[in-house]
Write a protein that holds these residues in place. Structure first.
Motif, PDB file in Angstrom:
ATOM      1  N   ILE A   1     -40.572  -7.608 -26.337  1.00 15.90           N
ATOM      2  CA  ILE A   1     -41.586  -7.313 -27.433  1.00 15.90           C
ATOM      3  C   ILE A   1     -42.364  -5.857 -26.724  1.00 15.90           C
ATOM      4  O   ILE A   1     -43.008  -5.916 -25.942  1.00 15.90           O
ATOM      5  CB  ILE A   1     -43.059  -8.458 -27.314  1.00 15.90           C
ATOM      6  N   LYS A   2     -42.432  -4.936 -27.885  1.00 21.51           N
ATOM      7  CA  LYS A   2     -43.007  -3.753 -27.504  1.00 21.51           C
ATOM      8  C   LYS A   2     -44.405  -3.801 -27.694  1.00 21.51           C
ATOM      9  O   LYS A   2     -44.911  -4.156 -29.126  1.00 21.51           O
ATOM     10  CB  LYS A   2     -42.347  -2.561 -28.289  1.00 21.51           C
ATOM     11  N   VAL A   3     -45.377  -3.464 -26.870  1.00 15.62           N
ATOM     12  CA  VAL A   3     -46.879  -3.525 -27.003  1.00 15.62           C
ATOM     13  C   VAL A   3     -47.465  -2.110 -27.074  1.00 15.62           C
ATOM     14  O   VAL A   3     -47.215  -1.528 -25.857  1.00 15.62           O
ATOM     15  CB  VAL A   3     -47.487  -4.548 -26.052  1.00 15.62           C
ATOM     16  N   LEU A   4     -48.452  -2.006 -27.730  1.00 21.63           N
ATOM     17  CA  LEU A   4     -49.293  -0.646 -27.735  1.00 21.63           C
ATOM     18  C   LEU A   4     -50.582  -1.100 -27.437  1.00 21.63           C
ATOM     19  O   LEU A   4     -51.107  -2.192 -28.258  1.00 21.63           O
ATOM     20  CB  LEU A   4     -49.103   0.021 -29.125  1.00 21.63           C
ATOM     21  N   ILE A   5     -51.497  -0.655 -26.819  1.00 18.71           N
ATOM     22  CA  ILE A   5     -52.638  -0.977 -26.229  1.00 18.71           C
ATOM     23  C   ILE A   5     -53.978   0.118 -26.646  1.00 18.71           C
ATOM     24  O   ILE A   5     -53.479   1.367 -26.305  1.00 18.71           O
ATOM     25  CB  ILE A   5     -52.917  -1.064 -24.719  1.00 18.71           C
ATOM     26  N   TYR A   6     -54.962  -0.501 -27.207  1.00 19.28           N
ATOM     27  CA  TYR A   6     -56.043   0.522 -27.355  1.00 19.28           C
ATOM     28  C   TYR A   6     -57.275  -0.081 -26.538  1.00 19.28           C
ATOM     29  O   TYR A   6     -57.768  -1.196 -27.196  1.00 19.28           O
ATOM     30  CB  TYR A   6     -56.498   0.628 -28.835  1.00 19.28           C
ATOM     31  N   GLU A   7     -57.962   0.448 -25.730  1.00 18.73           N
ATOM     32  CA  GLU A   7     -58.878   0.014 -24.954  1.00 18.73           C
ATOM     33  C   GLU A   7     -59.666   1.045 -24.180  1.00 18.73           C
ATOM     34  O   GLU A   7     -59.176   1.818 -23.573  1.00 18.73           O
ATOM     35  CB  GLU A   7     -58.346  -0.994 -23.977  1.00 18.73           C
ATOM     36  N   ASP A   8     -60.863   1.294 -24.295  1.00 16.20           N
ATOM     37  CA  ASP A   8     -61.515   2.528 -23.788  1.00 16.20           C
ATOM     38  C   ASP A   8     -62.054   2.295 -22.289  1.00 16.20           C
ATOM     39  O   ASP A   8     -62.370   3.206 -21.626  1.00 16.20           O
ATOM     40  CB  ASP A   8     -62.711   2.936 -24.547  1.00 16.20           C
ATOM     41  N   ASN A   9     -61.911   1.018 -21.844  1.00 14.96           N
ATOM     42  CA  ASN A   9     -62.272   0.689 -20.520  1.00 14.96           C
ATOM     43  C   ASN A   9     -61.304   1.011 -19.479  1.00 14.96           C
ATOM     44  O   ASN A   9     -60.085   0.098 -19.631  1.00 14.96           O
ATOM     45  CB  ASN A   9     -62.711  -0.821 -20.410  1.00 14.96           C
ATOM     46  N   PRO A  10     -60.929   1.866 -18.750  1.00 13.10           N
ATOM     47  CA  PRO A  10     -59.951   2.262 -18.076  1.00 13.10           C
ATOM     48  C   PRO A  10     -59.357   1.321 -17.115  1.00 13.10           C
ATOM     49  O   PRO A  10     -58.252   0.985 -16.927  1.00 13.10           O
ATOM     50  CB  PRO A  10     -60.436   3.692 -16.973  1.00 13.10           C
ATOM     51  N   GLN A  11     -60.259   0.365 -16.483  1.00 12.91           N
ATOM     52  CA  GLN A  11     -59.945  -0.544 -15.419  1.00 12.91           C
ATOM     53  C   GLN A  11     -59.238  -1.711 -16.384  1.00 12.91           C
ATOM     54  O   GLN A  11     -57.996  -1.982 -15.988  1.00 12.91           O
ATOM     55  CB  GLN A  11     -61.120  -0.845 -14.785  1.00 12.91           C
ATOM     56  N   LEU A  12     -59.809  -2.058 -17.386  1.00  7.74           N
ATOM     57  CA  LEU A  12     -59.105  -3.037 -18.168  1.00  7.74           C
ATOM     58  C   LEU A  12     -57.781  -2.641 -18.873  1.00  7.74           C
ATOM     59  O   LEU A  12     -56.886  -3.492 -18.844  1.00  7.74           O
ATOM     60  CB  LEU A  12     -59.985  -3.605 -19.142  1.00  7.74           C
TER      61      LEU A  12
ATOM     62  N   GLY B   1     -55.337  -2.922 -16.200  1.00  5.90           N
ATOM     63  CA  GLY B   1     -54.987  -4.013 -15.728  1.00  5.90           C
ATOM     64  C   GLY B   1     -54.205  -4.818 -16.760  1.00  5.90           C
ATOM     65  O   GLY B   1     -53.086  -5.584 -16.389  1.00  5.90           O
ATOM     66  N   LEU B   2     -54.526  -4.475 -18.196  1.00  8.68           N
ATOM     67  CA  LEU B   2     -53.599  -5.167 -19.319  1.00  8.68           C
ATOM     68  C   LEU B   2     -52.188  -4.422 -19.217  1.00  8.68           C
ATOM     69  O   LEU B   2     -51.216  -5.217 -19.408  1.00  8.68           O
ATOM     70  CB  LEU B   2     -54.364  -4.671 -20.693  1.00  8.68           C
ATOM     71  N   THR B   3     -52.127  -2.970 -18.877  1.00  2.00           N
ATOM     72  CA  THR B   3     -50.767  -2.504 -18.838  1.00  2.00           C
ATOM     73  C   THR B   3     -49.771  -3.126 -17.791  1.00  2.00           C
ATOM     74  O   THR B   3     -48.674  -3.512 -18.086  1.00  2.00           O
ATOM     75  CB  THR B   3     -51.008  -1.088 -18.659  1.00  2.00           C
ATOM     76  N   MET B   4     -50.468  -3.347 -16.587  1.00  2.00           N
ATOM     77  CA  MET B   4     -49.608  -4.080 -15.387  1.00  2.00           C
ATOM     78  C   MET B   4     -49.461  -5.495 -15.631  1.00  2.00           C
ATOM     79  O   MET B   4     -48.142  -5.832 -15.397  1.00  2.00           O
ATOM     80  CB  MET B   4     -50.562  -3.803 -14.193  1.00  2.00           C
ATOM     81  N   LEU B   5     -50.275  -6.111 -16.284  1.00  2.00           N
ATOM     82  CA  LEU B   5     -49.953  -7.376 -16.761  1.00  2.00           C
ATOM     83  C   LEU B   5     -48.859  -7.621 -17.577  1.00  2.00           C
ATOM     84  O   LEU B   5     -47.891  -8.332 -17.424  1.00  2.00           O
ATOM     85  CB  LEU B   5     -50.992  -8.148 -17.291  1.00  2.00           C
ATOM     86  N   ILE B   6     -49.030  -7.005 -18.656  1.00  2.00           N
ATOM     87  CA  ILE B   6     -47.808  -7.289 -19.793  1.00  2.00           C
ATOM     88  C   ILE B   6     -46.670  -6.494 -19.490  1.00  2.00           C
ATOM     89  O   ILE B   6     -45.676  -7.278 -19.551  1.00  2.00           O
ATOM     90  CB  ILE B   6     -48.695  -6.606 -21.100  1.00  2.00           C
ATOM     91  N   ASP B   7     -46.644  -5.161 -18.984  1.00  2.62           N
ATOM     92  CA  ASP B   7     -45.459  -4.510 -18.568  1.00  2.62           C
ATOM     93  C   ASP B   7     -44.986  -5.152 -17.221  1.00  2.62           C
ATOM     94  O   ASP B   7     -43.480  -5.023 -17.166  1.00  2.62           O
ATOM     95  CB  ASP B   7     -45.977  -3.041 -18.148  1.00  2.62           C
TER      96      ASP B   7
ATOM     97  N   LEU C   1     -53.052 -14.930 -22.762  1.00  2.16           N
ATOM     98  CA  LEU C   1     -52.827 -13.724 -23.268  1.00  2.16           C
ATOM     99  C   LEU C   1     -51.211 -13.445 -23.739  1.00  2.16           C
ATOM    100  O   LEU C   1     -51.019 -12.893 -24.739  1.00  2.16           O
ATOM    101  CB  LEU C   1     -53.658 -12.536 -22.538  1.00  2.16           C
ATOM    102  N   LEU C   2     -50.703 -13.471 -22.562  1.00  3.94           N
ATOM    103  CA  LEU C   2     -48.961 -13.479 -23.019  1.00  3.94           C
ATOM    104  C   LEU C   2     -48.538 -14.441 -23.728  1.00  3.94           C
ATOM    105  O   LEU C   2     -47.787 -14.118 -24.694  1.00  3.94           O
ATOM    106  CB  LEU C   2     -48.365 -13.385 -21.482  1.00  3.94           C
ATOM    107  N   GLU C   3     -48.931 -15.517 -23.596  1.00  6.61           N
ATOM    108  CA  GLU C   3     -48.575 -16.496 -24.618  1.00  6.61           C
ATOM    109  C   GLU C   3     -49.056 -16.210 -26.186  1.00  6.61           C
ATOM    110  O   GLU C   3     -48.196 -16.315 -27.105  1.00  6.61           O
ATOM    111  CB  GLU C   3     -49.585 -17.877 -24.373  1.00  6.61           C
ATOM    112  N   TYR C   4     -50.250 -15.668 -26.222  1.00  8.49           N
ATOM    113  CA  TYR C   4     -50.780 -15.244 -27.603  1.00  8.49           C
ATOM    114  C   TYR C   4     -49.996 -14.095 -28.252  1.00  8.49           C
ATOM    115  O   TYR C   4     -49.555 -14.021 -29.320  1.00  8.49           O
ATOM    116  CB  TYR C   4     -51.989 -14.967 -27.551  1.00  8.49           C
ATOM    117  N   ILE C   5     -49.667 -13.111 -27.232  1.00 12.05           N
ATOM    118  CA  ILE C   5     -48.793 -12.054 -27.705  1.00 12.05           C
ATOM    119  C   ILE C   5     -47.326 -12.476 -28.055  1.00 12.05           C
ATOM    120  O   ILE C   5     -46.952 -11.963 -29.241  1.00 12.05           O
ATOM    121  CB  ILE C   5     -48.559 -10.981 -26.589  1.00 12.05           C
ATOM    122  N   ASP C   6     -46.741 -13.307 -27.405  1.00 13.39           N
ATOM    123  CA  ASP C   6     -45.469 -13.905 -27.711  1.00 13.39           C
ATOM    124  C   ASP C   6     -45.693 -14.609 -29.222  1.00 13.39           C
ATOM    125  O   ASP C   6     -44.632 -14.668 -30.100  1.00 13.39           O
ATOM    126  CB  ASP C   6     -44.933 -14.928 -26.683  1.00 13.39           C
TER     127      ASP C   6
END
Length: 210
Positions: A2-13, A16-22, A111-116
């Motif tokens: 599943i290819k995910v594209l993220i838009y989030e202005d908080n750099p830490q979040l 974090g989302l990128t590391m979790l999902i990827d 969150l991973l379950e929801y993306i799936d």
């Protein structure tokens, strides 16, 4: 994958989302950005399956970004991931074609379950948001006389969509092929004059079709 594209202005979040999902099997973050001002070209470049979209971002907010997406693409799944749980943001997101609405406090595993789920045709929402949506649409005036000429089978599929079932789950529940589910849903969209699952669910509540 599943290819995910993220838009989030908080750099830490965002990181974090990128590391979790990827870092999770079956998922690939193709890119992440701190705003969605170039979303049209980025969508064409990366061709994601799922977009995680914040609402409060500089230059262009996530609702406006969502509108831009739907002007050129009805297929990509858009999950709003935000701190906002007020009625106006929820309603605007669903009205403009969001496939799900999650709060940022959603646990990582969930969150991973929801993306799936959304990639498979589901419409995930944080439970508090789902409660709001049910209340919101139950209070809207409906056109009870207009049945849109849905068949009993189509009404059954629509009910399962409202219940949050994915295409795969509907097929299993009704003992039919996924292609048959897609065919039913296409006819439902045509009869209700909508373009997305969230719009169909909204109209089902508003016009008391189920």
């Amino acid at each position: 994958m599943i290819k995910v594209l993220i838009y989030e202005d908080n750099p830490q979040l965002r990181e974090g989302l990128t590391m979790l999902i990827d870092g999770s099997e079956g998922f690939n973050v193709v890119a992440s950005y701190n705003n969605c001002t170039n979303i049209v070209s980025e969508l064409k470049t990366w061709k994601p399956d799922v977009i995680l979209m914040d609402i409060d971002m500089p230059a262009m907010n996530g609702i406006e970004g969502l509108k831009k997406i739907r002007e050129i693409n009805q297929q990509v799944k858009v999950l709003m991931l935000t701190v906002f749980d007020d009625n106006s943001n929820v309603f605007e997101a669903l009205k403009n074609g969001a496939n799900g609405y999650l709060l940022k406090k959603t646990p990582p595993a969930k969150l991973l379950e929801y993306i799936d789920d959304v990639a498979s045709g589901g419409a995930p929402m944080t439970s508090s948001i789902a409660t709001q949506v049910l209340k919101m649409f139950s209070e809207l005036p409906g056109q009870t006389k207009n049945e849109y000429h849905l068949s009993e089978r189509e009404k059954q599929v629509l009910q399962l969509l409202v219940n949050g079932y994915s295409y795969k789950m509907i097929a299993s529940e009704m003992f039919i092929a996924i292609d048959t589910v897609r065919s039913h849903i296409k006819k439902i969209y045509e009869k209700l004059q909508v373009n997305s699952k969230s719009e169909a669910v909204a109209k089902a509540f508003k016009d008391k079709l189920i």
